[in-house]
Motif scaffolding. Sequence first.
Motif, mmCIF file in Angstrom:
data_model
loop_
_atom_site.group_PDB
_atom_site.id
_atom_site.type_symbol
_atom_site.label_atom_id
_atom_site.label_comp_id
_atom_site.label_asym_id
_atom_site.label_seq_id
_atom_site.Cartn_x
_atom_site.Cartn_y
_atom_site.Cartn_z
ATOM 1 N N PRO A 15 0.829 -1.211 0.000
ATOM 2 C CA PRO A 15 0.000 0.000 0.000
ATOM 3 C C PRO A 15 0.865 1.264 0.000
ATOM 4 N N ARG B 280 -5.568 14.738 3.478
ATOM 5 C CA ARG B 280 -6.318 13.699 4.165
ATOM 6 C C ARG B 280 -7.029 14.324 5.359
ATOM 7 N N ASN C 193 -18.456 10.017 -1.293
ATOM 8 C CA ASN C 193 -18.062 9.015 -2.289
ATOM 9 C C ASN C 193 -17.874 9.629 -3.673
ATOM 10 N N ASN D 17 -7.117 14.932 -3.919
ATOM 11 C CA ASN D 17 -5.868 15.211 -4.636
ATOM 12 C C ASN D 17 -5.490 16.676 -4.477
ATOM 13 N N ALA E 298 -14.611 12.681 -3.102
ATOM 14 C CA ALA E 298 -13.303 12.320 -2.546
ATOM 15 C C ALA E 298 -12.557 11.369 -3.478
ATOM 16 N N ARG E 299 -11.234 11.460 -3.409
ATOM 17 C CA ARG E 299 -10.381 10.512 -4.143
ATOM 18 C C ARG E 299 -10.524 9.115 -3.569
ATOM 19 N N ARG E 300 -10.452 9.016 -2.271
ATOM 20 C CA ARG E 300 -10.695 7.763 -1.552
ATOM 21 C C ARG E 300 -11.350 8.097 -0.225
ATOM 22 N N TRP E 301 -12.067 7.149 0.345
ATOM 23 C CA TRP E 301 -12.622 7.339 1.668
ATOM 24 C C TRP E 301 -12.815 5.971 2.310
ATOM 25 N N GLY E 302 -12.987 5.987 3.623
ATOM 26 C CA GLY E 302 -13.186 4.736 4.338
ATOM 27 C C GLY E 302 -13.507 4.995 5.790
ATOM 28 N N PHE F 55 -11.289 10.679 4.528
ATOM 29 C CA PHE F 55 -11.351 10.830 3.072
ATOM 30 C C PHE F 55 -10.097 11.575 2.615
ATOM 31 N N GLU F 56 -9.773 11.413 1.334
ATOM 32 C CA GLU F 56 -8.594 12.040 0.739
ATOM 33 C C GLU F 56 -8.998 12.795 -0.521
#
Length: 852
Positions: free
Chosen positions: A503, A798, A828, A850, A831-835, A847-848
């Motif tokens: 990762p 982030r 969702n 760019n 964001a670039r990614r979330w969790g 969440f992230e």
Amino acid sequence: MPPDSRLLAPAARRIARAESVDQVARELCLTTVPEAADAVVVYAGGRGRTSAPLRLRLVGCGFRRARTAWPARVTAPALADLVRSAAPSMSPYMRRVAEALIDDPAGAMALSLTDFAERTGTGAGEVEKTVRALGYADYTQLRAALTNPRSTGDTEWHDGAPRGLGAAMGGAARTAAEVAPAGALAEVLDRGDALRRGFGNPELDSALDELLGRAPRLPKGDRVVLAPLVAAQGVNGVAVFLRRPDRPAFESDDVQFVGQLSAHAALGVAAAPQPAPPGRPVPTPAPTAARPTEMRRHGDRLRFVGAGTRRIARAIDLDGIVMGLCRAGVPTFSDTIHVYLRDPLPVGDERPTGPVVLRLRRSDRLPEEYDTEVTPPQPDLTALCEVRPGGALAEVLRGVRPVFADAPAARAALPELLGDDGQSIIPDGQRAILAPLRGRRRVIGAAVFLRRPERLAFEPDDLLVAAQLATHSALGIDKAVLYGREAYIADELQRAMLPETLPRIPGVHLASRYLPAAETARVGGDWYDAIPLPGSRVALVVGDVMGHSMTSAAIMGQLRTTAQTLASLDLPPQEVLHHLDEQARRLGSDRMATCLYAVYDPVSHRITIANAGHPPPVLLHLGGRAEVLHVPPGAPIGVGGIDFEAVELDAPTGATLVLYTDGLVESRLRDVWTGIEQLREKLAATAQLTGPDHPPPLEALCDEVLDMLGPGDRDDDIALLAARFDGIAPSDVAYWFLEPEDAAPRCARRLARRTLARWGLEELTDSVELLVSEVVTNAVRYTSRPVTLRLLRTDVLRCEVGDDVPQLPRLRQARATDEGGRGLYLVNRLARRWGATRLSTGKVVWFELNRP
């Protein structure tokens, strides 16, 4: 269990050395009892005239003895243990004999009793006393136990017909039998194949009655195998193999094994001088230099078959077995050999669906300096031959037995196999043999042996030689294909259990390597992992399950999955190892592994490490200094009842942590601590190449570390994980506590806006305010304690929001009439990614985005 095919080569050598029919029968017994059978009855004979019936005489019977207090086989260490236990009761002369046995057992056993007594400076009586003190009846029995364990202790041989064969057969066998031309025994012998009772062979019971008589009581079921001894001149004997009722019945592999040995025995019986009638000496023509005697020819063939099968048996892969067949055949047996195999080769019980296709796998011929002026054409190495059902080639392959090229069936089959120019390749006369290669369940190919016109043509006995080479090769190919499939599956299984990619985690760079052990033991239990944790932390794991097998790989996969699950709960490292220990004990009492678990926090620049019997990690500092970290070693996972300790250490920016398994630092040539010191020196030397201000690249560093392995250092598989600590500067982190009230979302937006302005990321203000507001609103709605808000600036932006509610949010599609439920939908989408990650004290939603 079926006997190992590797026993065939030494068994064939023993039979080949026999110089009489009685010795051939005895060696056949000693090489099959007790591995393949509990008792053997051997008959040999022939026809006085061509039209006379076959007369068989009982050569002898052998059976497995009842087990005694001492094992039949004794190794040098076991002999030393016997001497130590019996030494107090020995005289000084007996101790001298015992010391000579321990110092050089092989040399001692090569001497006769008199010679050994003279060598030790004692008498034969002292030697016999010493042997009896060790638990053996006499010097001969001890000598046999060290040199040939199966000849005594386990197996008993009789030249006559004893009343019983070690409970494998009751009553005495008939001493002589005449094979009636139209009887069941003649029918079985004419078939030429080893048959076991109870598998579609109803005539076998009648044949056994004709051979042994009705007095013997045979074991029930398929515990009886009858194997004809078939030479080039025809049947010259028969062997009956028996198993006791307390042993598993014969399997197809057992039948094939004893059938192969019976074929070797048939060659030996044919080569041995036949006993003369009473009062009539057997004429023995004097050998000449120009033409060897027939017995010498047979002996040469037996020795060649033994050497050839030994060469084939040494190989474990497909190419090695085919090469062994070619090297065995050329130039001793033939001038040229072509080996064809099915394409693709069937594996195990697979049933091929398409047509049978043969491809030339290898072709060998005499070197150029032995060539004549006319060089025969060679077959096309890329051409495929499809075996037509009902065709001539299919009929020859179905017949299994080798045939001469001038036989009608082979004359039509060879052009089909070799191609259009096949006739020009085949020499005239009996100078070509087509031998099918039959594996355990089906024909898997064919071999063509060729001799040039200037060489003697093949003889009928050469068909038996070709059959032996082809059978050994086919069985070896079958096993090689199965081994290759198993090795491929094991390798794929293990690699599927290892991380496919590492990762990307803020504040740390990762690199890894995995090397399997030697080719014969590729499967191991080493693994590594890097698991993202809440708060931009990362868990670094490396472990080693003891053993090299599919079981070790499976346990490794279970432990790795367990470690990932425990890491997701954000447990401390020592707690993770404690739960892994419990899981290993649930898997079995002998499931043991070593493991090192470390958690790196890039914000605090600290690392917490717990160890379970694993080699300590090495930390390479930015200036080039490498140190072995002092971590409590702990007990391996699976021992149970041991507490694990964790230590917290500084993780300076630019430092590199190297985690590894013991295969990197331990081998037969060096102990583990010597290897660790060599690793430390290697890391320091590599760091000096890039200077004190620049750490070495991770990928190059891993390659340099693996270069320290020598040619004898690959006893174990190796897992290597390197982590470069870049950290996150305090100026790139913003952290707040928000009270769970209605004003919390507005406050979060204001704090985020100010921080982005300070970092020069105003372009992200609108998106961040919207997403922060939605996530904080969800947290405030359900929590009763302060909410945490953290922003981190790395290569991405982030945002992390934590609360004390363990339930994780889930994405759902809101209906048009719903007032809520759209917060995570917006996250969702934008964001670039979330969790979301569950913690021991609640959860974190992140969440992230760019960076522009």
